[in-house]
Write a protein that holds these residues in place. Structure first.
Motif, PDB file in Angstrom:
ATOM      1  N   VAL A 113       0.845  -1.194   0.000  1.00 40.58           N
ATOM      2  CA  VAL A 113       0.000   0.000   0.000  1.00 40.58           C
ATOM      3  C   VAL A 113       0.887   1.253   0.000  1.00 40.58           C
ATOM      4  N   PRO A 114       0.683   2.184  -0.947  1.00 38.98           N
ATOM      5  CA  PRO A 114       1.489   3.411  -0.971  1.00 38.98           C
ATOM      6  C   PRO A 114       1.208   4.281   0.240  1.00 38.98           C
ATOM      7  N   VAL A 115       2.249   4.993   0.715  1.00 38.55           N
ATOM      8  CA  VAL A 115       2.149   5.804   1.927  1.00 38.55           C
ATOM      9  C   VAL A 115       2.449   7.263   1.596  1.00 38.55           C
ATOM     10  N   LEU A 116       1.554   8.139   2.036  1.00 42.82           N
ATOM     11  CA  LEU A 116       1.751   9.583   1.935  1.00 42.82           C
ATOM     12  C   LEU A 116       2.070  10.115   3.322  1.00 42.82           C
ATOM     13  N   PHE A 117       3.142  10.898   3.449  1.00 45.13           N
ATOM     14  CA  PHE A 117       3.568  11.446   4.742  1.00 45.13           C
ATOM     15  C   PHE A 117       3.399  12.951   4.737  1.00 45.13           C
ATOM     16  N   GLU A 118       2.688  13.480   5.736  1.00 46.44           N
ATOM     17  CA  GLU A 118       2.504  14.923   5.892  1.00 46.44           C
ATOM     18  C   GLU A 118       3.290  15.379   7.124  1.00 46.44           C
ATOM     19  N   PRO A 119       4.355  16.177   6.943  1.00 44.07           N
ATOM     20  CA  PRO A 119       5.256  16.533   8.050  1.00 44.07           C
ATOM     21  C   PRO A 119       4.630  17.389   9.143  1.00 44.07           C
ATOM     22  N   VAL A 120       3.551  18.111   8.861  1.00 45.66           N
ATOM     23  CA  VAL A 120       2.846  18.952   9.831  1.00 45.66           C
ATOM     24  C   VAL A 120       3.626  20.225  10.163  1.00 45.66           C
ATOM     25  N   SER A 121       4.869  20.069  10.593  1.00 50.59           N
ATOM     26  CA  SER A 121       5.696  21.226  10.943  1.00 50.59           C
ATOM     27  C   SER A 121       7.153  20.877  10.698  1.00 50.59           C
ATOM     28  N   VAL A 122       7.992  21.899  10.703  1.00 53.08           N
ATOM     29  CA  VAL A 122       9.427  21.673  10.505  1.00 53.08           C
ATOM     30  C   VAL A 122       9.984  20.783  11.609  1.00 53.08           C
ATOM     31  N   VAL A 123       9.579  21.045  12.850  1.00 50.71           N
ATOM     32  CA  VAL A 123      10.103  20.274  13.981  1.00 50.71           C
ATOM     33  C   VAL A 123       9.745  18.797  13.853  1.00 50.71           C
ATOM     34  N   LYS A 124       8.488  18.501  13.522  1.00 50.50           N
ATOM     35  CA  LYS A 124       8.044  17.110  13.482  1.00 50.50           C
ATOM     36  C   LYS A 124       8.386  16.406  12.174  1.00 50.50           C
ATOM     37  N   SER A 125       8.813  17.157  11.165  1.00 53.33           N
ATOM     38  CA  SER A 125       9.140  16.530   9.883  1.00 53.33           C
ATOM     39  C   SER A 125      10.273  15.522  10.000  1.00 53.33           C
ATOM     40  N   SER A 126      11.115  15.664  11.045  1.00 49.72           N
ATOM     41  CA  SER A 126      12.237  14.736  11.226  1.00 49.72           C
ATOM     42  C   SER A 126      11.766  13.320  11.523  1.00 49.72           C
ATOM     43  N   ARG A 127      10.504  13.138  11.879  1.00 48.70           N
ATOM     44  CA  ARG A 127       9.999  11.805  12.208  1.00 48.70           C
ATOM     45  C   ARG A 127       9.905  10.902  10.983  1.00 48.70           C
ATOM     46  N   ILE A 128      10.128  11.454   9.822  1.00 44.66           N
ATOM     47  CA  ILE A 128      10.095  10.636   8.608  1.00 44.66           C
ATOM     48  C   ILE A 128      11.336   9.751   8.492  1.00 44.66           C
TER      49      ILE A 128
END
Length: 241
Positions: free
Chosen positions: A197-212
């Motif tokens: 299943v393809p996954v789309l990631f939305e970072p939400v904010s600069v701080v939380k984008s590192s969770r990718i």
């Protein structure tokens, strides 16, 4: 800048549409079918947030209130995307959490009024629904904001997500926002990866984008805003060495 932002938004929506359009549109229903009977639908995991927008009608003064307008708005990155998908003619399964409070009731009432499924939305007693309060100036520019979204990270656990693994495995698309804990992001990606299943990631904010970083290899599409991409690259690079 406005043209770049509009172009970025169009590209993100087109990425979503490519995964959605091959499927036959579903009729929205208040009584969704069981997982074994339901048609595949996109799965969205992340925040449902009550946005409180305050805009003064006169210049604000520190230490005192001023007249103005305050609005309650249904928000949250994941919730907003799920609503847009519904308007495109599909019925996404939203997996999220709200509290048993005024804000949670407000969000759920709106969701049900749109004919959308609430099976994946956990309502927890004695928990504060995610809320973001923003104060704007007279021209609409943000002066200050406070975000209280800890419930998403605390209660959208891998065990709650696993309850919907059949939905995720059959979905044409899985969308995750970065309000989820790293453990929950990895759990959701594992289910999607095992089923292709393809996954789309939305970072939400600069701080939380590192969770990718730990899940980057499983992500098919990402937010294309430059400041998010720059942060993503910084955090992914060490995993490639």
């Amino acid at each position: 800048m406005a043209e770049d932002a509009a172009s970025s938004s169009r590209r993100r929506m087109e990425s979503i549409r490519r995964h959605l359009l091959p499927r036959s549109p579903l009729i929205l229903s208040l009584n969704p079918l069981s997982p074994a009977e339901a048609e595949p639908s996109p799965v969205i995991i992340g925040g449902m947030v009550l946005d409180i927008h305050a805009k003064p009608s006169v210049p604000p003064h520190p230490g005192t209130t001023v007249p103005g307008m305050v609005k309650y708005i249904s928000g949250g990155v994941a919730r907003n995307i799920a609503e847009c998908m519904a308007k495109l003619g599909t019925q996404p399964l939203m997996i999220s959490v709200v509290g048993n409070d005024m804000a949670g009731d407000f969000l759920l009432k709106y969701w049900r009024s749109a004919g959308l499924c609430t099976d994946g939305i956990l309502q927890v007693h004695d928990v504060t629904t995610p809320v973001v309060s923003n104060v704007f100036d007279g021209s609409g520019e943000l002066i200050a904001g406070v975000a209280s979204v800890q419930a998403v990270e605390t209660f959208l656990t891998p065990s709650w997500i696993y309850q919907f693994r059949r939905h995720i495995s059959n979905a044409p698309l899985l969308m995750l926002d970065a309000n989820l804990s790293p453990q929950s992001l990895q759990a959701a990606c594992k289910i999607a990866y095992e089923s292709g299943v393809p996954v789309l990631f939305e970072p939400v904010s600069v701080v939380k984008s590192s969770r990718i970083a730990p899940i980057a290899e499983h992500v098919s599409a990402k937010d294309s805003r430059e400041h998010h991409l720059n942060c993503i690259v910084v955090h992914i690079a060490p995993f490639n060495h």
